[in-house]
Design a protein around this motif. Sequence first.
Motif, PDB file in Angstrom:
ATOM      1  N   VAL A  31       2.359 -11.636  29.639  1.00 59.32           N
ATOM      2  CA  VAL A  31       3.207 -12.845  29.844  1.00 59.32           C
ATOM      3  C   VAL A  31       2.433 -13.934  29.148  1.00 59.32           C
ATOM      4  CG1 VAL A  31       3.682 -14.656  31.673  1.00 59.32           C
ATOM      5  CG2 VAL A  31       3.800 -12.146  32.255  1.00 59.32           C
ATOM      6  N   VAL A  34       3.775 -13.056  25.362  1.00 61.14           N
ATOM      7  CA  VAL A  34       5.205 -13.363  24.877  1.00 61.14           C
ATOM      8  C   VAL A  34       5.676 -14.909  25.050  1.00 61.14           C
ATOM      9  CG1 VAL A  34       6.126 -13.267  27.234  1.00 61.14           C
ATOM     10  CG2 VAL A  34       7.447 -12.115  25.340  1.00 61.14           C
ATOM     11  N   CYS A  35       5.014 -15.561  26.136  1.00 62.96           N
ATOM     12  CA  CYS A  35       5.460 -17.022  26.161  1.00 62.96           C
ATOM     13  C   CYS A  35       4.954 -17.822  24.864  1.00 62.96           C
ATOM     14  CB  CYS A  35       4.668 -17.615  27.433  1.00 62.96           C
ATOM     15  SG  CYS A  35       5.483 -17.183  29.037  1.00 62.96           S
ATOM     16  N   GLY A  38       6.913 -16.872  22.032  1.00 58.37           N
ATOM     17  CA  GLY A  38       8.228 -17.581  21.889  1.00 58.37           C
ATOM     18  C   GLY A  38       8.050 -18.977  21.521  1.00 58.37           C
ATOM     19  N   PHE A  60      13.288 -12.797  20.565  1.00 65.73           N
ATOM     20  CA  PHE A  60      13.083 -12.261  22.000  1.00 65.73           C
ATOM     21  C   PHE A  60      12.572 -10.899  21.993  1.00 65.73           C
ATOM     22  CE2 PHE A  60      15.025 -10.010  25.646  1.00 65.73           C
ATOM     23  CZ  PHE A  60      14.306 -10.592  26.654  1.00 65.73           C
ATOM     24  N   LEU A  64       8.786  -9.200  23.138  1.00 71.53           N
ATOM     25  CA  LEU A  64       8.897  -8.063  23.738  1.00 71.53           C
ATOM     26  C   LEU A  64       7.980  -7.004  23.437  1.00 71.53           C
ATOM     27  CD1 LEU A  64      12.088  -8.188  26.065  1.00 71.53           C
ATOM     28  CD2 LEU A  64       9.814  -9.206  26.817  1.00 71.53           C
ATOM     29  N   ASP A 114       9.733  -9.221  31.785  1.00 67.45           N
ATOM     30  CA  ASP A 114      11.129  -9.573  31.576  1.00 67.45           C
ATOM     31  C   ASP A 114      11.556 -10.780  32.475  1.00 67.45           C
ATOM     32  OD1 ASP A 114      11.383  -7.740  29.801  1.00 67.45           O
ATOM     33  OD2 ASP A 114      12.477  -6.349  30.926  1.00 67.45           O
ATOM     34  N   ALA A 117       9.990 -13.604  30.637  1.00 62.66           N
ATOM     35  CA  ALA A 117      10.388 -13.794  29.328  1.00 62.66           C
ATOM     36  C   ALA A 117      11.877 -14.363  29.169  1.00 62.66           C
ATOM     37  CB  ALA A 117      10.235 -12.723  28.454  1.00 62.66           C
TER      38      ALA A 117
END
Length: 224
Positions: A31, A34-35, A38, A60, A64, A114, A117
């Motif tokens: 987590v 991915v944050c 992004g 995106f 992932l 998911d 994200a």
Amino acid sequence: MPPGFWGQVGSLLAADLRREWRGRAVVGLMVSFVCVTGLILNFTFNLALESRVATAVGAFWTALLFATILGLGRVFVLDGENGVWEGLTLILLDPGGLFLAKLGSNLLFLTVLDSVAVPVFAALYNLPLLHGAVLLPIALGTLALGAAGTLFVPLAGASTAREILLPVVLLPLLVPVLIGAVQATVAALTPATAGQPPWTGLLAACAALFLGSGYLLYGYLLDD
């Protein structure tokens, strides 16, 4: 270990979830990755381009993909450190059942990923990712990523250079999944056009291929 195929699968799945609940060593890592990815990509790409949707969707799925590789590699390392694989070799366990148990826990981790994200990227890139039509390719892409990762992580993890070997093994195999996931998500976000390839079908086929291969071949990969 409980008797019966599904009893063994359920017991292994519960053990993986208990370990993650106590340590938060995998989901928190994915987590966070991915944050941060992004956010970085949001400042890197020029989202004023006409291809804004395709660019944002590509960011995106790229985030992932690498978060999945990072997290599933960490799962294998934790299993090795805790002696899980050595213990499993001492009991009579169906390799297909072991694959399903590992796949189940990995998919739960990816589902949590998911769930974080999707709203994060929807807010950062101003995309309606929470729309029902978009969730189908995301679910199929996640299933394909999880199945492929569960299948091939032990093969790369057996090497001393697993941090390098794992992306080298997985990335070429996941090219069709990544292309299908990006194109299917873009198609769900944009008006339908005639003659568009069946990207969702490609994702479903990739997921089925990795699921079937994992169930049948998992034992041979562990032996290697």
